[in-house]
Enzyme design. Sequence first.
Site, PDB file in Angstrom:
ATOM      1  N   CYS A  14     -20.685  19.215 -13.496  1.00 21.18           N
ATOM      2  CA  CYS A  14     -20.519  19.309 -14.954  1.00 21.18           C
ATOM      3  C   CYS A  14     -19.657  18.185 -15.521  1.00 21.18           C
ATOM      4  CB  CYS A  14     -19.953  20.663 -15.361  1.00 21.18           C
ATOM      5  SG  CYS A  14     -18.202  20.861 -14.962  1.00 21.18           S
ATOM      6  N   GLY A  31       1.917  -7.605  -3.143  1.00 22.78           N
ATOM      7  CA  GLY A  31       1.469  -6.605  -2.175  1.00 22.78           C
ATOM      8  C   GLY A  31      -0.022  -6.404  -2.101  1.00 22.78           C
ATOM      9  N   HIS A  35      -9.296   0.348  -9.818  1.00 23.57           N
ATOM     10  CA  HIS A  35     -10.061   1.247  -8.937  1.00 23.57           C
ATOM     11  C   HIS A  35      -9.942   2.708  -9.354  1.00 23.57           C
ATOM     12  CE1 HIS A  35      -9.763  -2.074  -5.645  1.00 23.57           C
ATOM     13  NE2 HIS A  35     -10.726  -2.296  -6.487  1.00 23.57           N
ATOM     14  N   ALA A  47       8.341  -6.060  -1.393  1.00 21.35           N
ATOM     15  CA  ALA A  47       8.452  -6.051  -2.854  1.00 21.35           C
ATOM     16  C   ALA A  47       9.748  -5.398  -3.323  1.00 21.35           C
ATOM     17  CB  ALA A  47       7.250  -5.315  -3.450  1.00 21.35           C
ATOM     18  N   ASN A  50      -4.190  -0.140  -7.108  1.00 23.98           N
ATOM     19  CA  ASN A  50      -3.717   1.142  -6.581  1.00 23.98           C
ATOM     20  C   ASN A  50      -4.220   2.299  -7.438  1.00 23.98           C
ATOM     21  OD1 ASN A  50      -2.434  -0.376  -4.716  1.00 23.98           O
ATOM     22  ND2 ASN A  50      -0.412  -0.237  -5.681  1.00 23.98           N
ATOM     23  N   CYS A  84     -15.711  16.896 -11.518  1.00 22.32           N
ATOM     24  CA  CYS A  84     -16.776  17.725 -10.942  1.00 22.32           C
ATOM     25  C   CYS A  84     -18.081  16.928 -10.879  1.00 22.32           C
ATOM     26  CB  CYS A  84     -16.965  18.980 -11.802  1.00 22.32           C
ATOM     27  SG  CYS A  84     -18.399  19.954 -11.318  1.00 22.32           S
ATOM     28  N   ASP A  93      -2.411   5.235  -7.302  1.00 26.57           N
ATOM     29  CA  ASP A  93      -1.307   6.199  -7.214  1.00 26.57           C
ATOM     30  C   ASP A  93      -0.599   6.476  -8.530  1.00 26.57           C
ATOM     31  OD1 ASP A  93       0.352   3.896  -7.542  1.00 26.57           O
ATOM     32  OD2 ASP A  93       0.512   3.625  -5.376  1.00 26.57           O
ATOM     33  N   PRO A 125       5.070  -9.803   2.550  1.00 25.12           N
ATOM     34  CA  PRO A 125       5.701 -10.184   3.825  1.00 25.12           C
ATOM     35  C   PRO A 125       4.808 -11.068   4.691  1.00 25.12           C
ATOM     36  CG  PRO A 125       5.278  -7.805   3.738  1.00 25.12           C
ATOM     37  CD  PRO A 125       4.839  -8.362   2.431  1.00 25.12           C
ATOM     38  N   GLU A 126       3.508 -11.080   4.362  1.00 26.00           N
ATOM     39  CA  GLU A 126       2.552 -11.857   5.166  1.00 26.00           C
ATOM     40  C   GLU A 126       1.867 -12.891   4.280  1.00 26.00           C
ATOM     41  OE1 GLU A 126       2.020 -11.066   8.365  1.00 26.00           O
ATOM     42  OE2 GLU A 126       3.117  -9.150   8.358  1.00 26.00           O
TER      43      GLU A 126
HETATM   44  P1  NAD Z   1      -4.269  -3.859   1.533  1.00 27.16           P
HETATM   45  O1  NAD Z   1      -4.017  -2.562   2.224  1.00 27.16           O
HETATM   46  O2  NAD Z   1      -5.492  -4.607   1.809  1.00 27.16           O
HETATM   47  O3  NAD Z   1      -3.069  -4.873   1.774  1.00 27.16           O
HETATM   48  C1  NAD Z   1      -1.748  -4.547   1.571  1.00 27.16           C
HETATM   49  C2  NAD Z   1      -0.939  -5.844   1.451  1.00 27.16           C
HETATM   50  O4  NAD Z   1       0.403  -5.496   1.163  1.00 27.16           O
HETATM   51  C3  NAD Z   1      -0.922  -6.712   2.713  1.00 27.16           C
HETATM   52  O5  NAD Z   1      -1.171  -8.050   2.358  1.00 27.16           O
HETATM   53  C4  NAD Z   1       0.507  -6.535   3.250  1.00 27.16           C
HETATM   54  O6  NAD Z   1       0.986  -7.713   3.897  1.00 27.16           O
HETATM   55  C5  NAD Z   1       1.266  -6.275   1.972  1.00 27.16           C
HETATM   56  N1  NAD Z   1       2.502  -5.502   2.128  1.00 27.16           N
HETATM   57  C6  NAD Z   1       2.819  -4.593   3.092  1.00 27.16           C
HETATM   58  N2  NAD Z   1       4.040  -4.080   2.868  1.00 27.16           N
HETATM   59  C7  NAD Z   1       4.523  -4.667   1.744  1.00 27.16           C
HETATM   60  C8  NAD Z   1       5.713  -4.542   0.996  1.00 27.16           C
HETATM   61  N3  NAD Z   1       6.680  -3.684   1.358  1.00 27.16           N
HETATM   62  N4  NAD Z   1       5.867  -5.317  -0.109  1.00 27.16           N
HETATM   63  C9  NAD Z   1       4.901  -6.172  -0.497  1.00 27.16           C
HETATM   64  N5  NAD Z   1       3.734  -6.325   0.171  1.00 27.16           N
HETATM   65  C10 NAD Z   1       3.547  -5.583   1.271  1.00 27.16           C
HETATM   66  O7  NAD Z   1      -4.148  -3.492   0.055  1.00 27.16           O
HETATM   67  P2  NAD Z   1      -4.983  -3.957  -1.134  1.00 27.16           P
HETATM   68  O8  NAD Z   1      -5.166  -5.434  -1.098  1.00 27.16           O
HETATM   69  O9  NAD Z   1      -4.336  -3.333  -2.269  1.00 27.16           O
HETATM   70  O10 NAD Z   1      -6.474  -3.362  -0.958  1.00 27.16           O
HETATM   71  C11 NAD Z   1      -6.819  -2.137  -0.406  1.00 27.16           C
HETATM   72  C12 NAD Z   1      -7.482  -1.162  -1.378  1.00 27.16           C
HETATM   73  O11 NAD Z   1      -7.062   0.120  -1.000  1.00 27.16           O
HETATM   74  C13 NAD Z   1      -7.046  -1.321  -2.780  1.00 27.16           C
HETATM   75  O12 NAD Z   1      -8.181  -1.529  -3.490  1.00 27.16           O
HETATM   76  C14 NAD Z   1      -6.435   0.015  -3.230  1.00 27.16           C
HETATM   77  O13 NAD Z   1      -7.211   0.598  -4.218  1.00 27.16           O
HETATM   78  C15 NAD Z   1      -6.572   0.919  -2.069  1.00 27.16           C
HETATM   79  N6  NAD Z   1      -5.286   1.553  -1.692  1.00 27.16           N
HETATM   80  C16 NAD Z   1      -4.458   2.061  -2.656  1.00 27.16           C
HETATM   81  C17 NAD Z   1      -3.255   2.635  -2.299  1.00 27.16           C
HETATM   82  C18 NAD Z   1      -2.342   3.170  -3.383  1.00 27.16           C
HETATM   83  O14 NAD Z   1      -2.830   3.577  -4.424  1.00 27.16           O
HETATM   84  N7  NAD Z   1      -1.026   3.117  -3.197  1.00 27.16           N
HETATM   85  C19 NAD Z   1      -2.877   2.714  -0.956  1.00 27.16           C
HETATM   86  C20 NAD Z   1      -3.777   2.206   0.010  1.00 27.16           C
HETATM   87  C21 NAD Z   1      -4.982   1.620  -0.386  1.00 27.16           C
HETATM   88 ZN    ZN Z   2     -18.050  21.725 -12.814  1.00 22.35          ZN
END
Ligand code: NAD
Ligand code: ZN
Length: 251
Positions: free
Chosen positions: A131, A188, A120, A233, A103, A128, A105, A215-216
């Site tokens: 620069c 997640g 990531h 989660a 993530n 920028c 975030d 959940p999946e």
């Molecule tokens: P993904 O979007 O591919 O998959 C999300 C997973 O979370 C799924 O398997 C889903 O079943 C599960 N999920 C959904 N709700 C949930 C819950 N409440 N509790 C637990 N699990 C739950 O995400 P990914 O595998 O992290 O890959 C996508 C890429 O996108 C990542 O590399 C990430 O950098 C980026 N991303 C980041 C954010 C963030 O920073 N919050 C948000 C979206 C995407």
């Molecule tokens: Zn600059």
Amino acid sequence: MSTPIEQAADILSKAKSVVALTGAGISVESGIPPFRGKGGLWEKMDPMEVAHIDAFMENPKRVWDLLIKDMKTVLDKARPNAGHTGLVELEELGRMKTVITQNVDGLHQVAGSSDVIEFHGNFAWQRCLDCGQSMPTGQVDLAQSPPQCSCGGILRPDCIFFGEMIPTEALVRSQQVSADCDVMLVVGTSAMVQPSASMPFIAKDNGADVIEINPEPTPLTGRISNLHLMGRAAGLMPKLVAAVRQRLHPS
Ligand code: NAD
Ligand code: ZN
């Protein structure tokens, strides 16, 4: 027969070094939609059109307008949920060592996890293109698109786009902590994005137990993970932490 939570708590309470691998799912209950799956961003747009570095370099304004502005609005408001704080509590109980997150975030740090590897990068900063100067995302003026640095260069998020390299240090450290842990908690993540999805394989190859919270089912379920706690989660983590605490400090 004990429940999956009880089995996971048995494993975690005996563990010396737990590493978590987290994905977009852990932040869903903080109001940040995931990319894949139900309600995910990719139901609405094609990732290669908006989240690829080539798409950004070709037309930064378009990517700012379609993706980055919305991300900023959502992330500005997001706060950690019980999934993030549960990992901090496992750290306080002396189990959790490192959180590897896909993530961008920054919510693990806000929650208080002390060792977070950001696979990531982080959306909290913009850089920028000309620069190289960085600026907090909160200070970026969205009146102009694409937003610019004081030098006139275009700003880009300090996280990686598709088509870009994983920061080497994050990759190497993630591989090390994955090889060294005795339990990996995978929370997640759809485990579809490489090379982060290889971390549970590295952990397993080196003898670790792998526990999933999702959940999946994922490609790891039943193959790499010994246990799948099926659910959200923020709902499951407090129960898991309570069960670990009960085993370590019976009242
Ligand atoms: P993904 O979007 O591919 O998959 C999300 C997973 O979370 C799924 O398997 C889903 O079943 C599960 N999920 C959904 N709700 C949930 C819950 N409440 N509790 C637990 N699990 C739950 O995400 P990914 O595998 O992290 O890959 C996508 C890429 O996108 C990542 O590399 C990430 O950098 C980026 N991303 C980041 C954010 C963030 O920073 N919050 C948000 C979206 C995407
Ligand atoms: Zn600059």
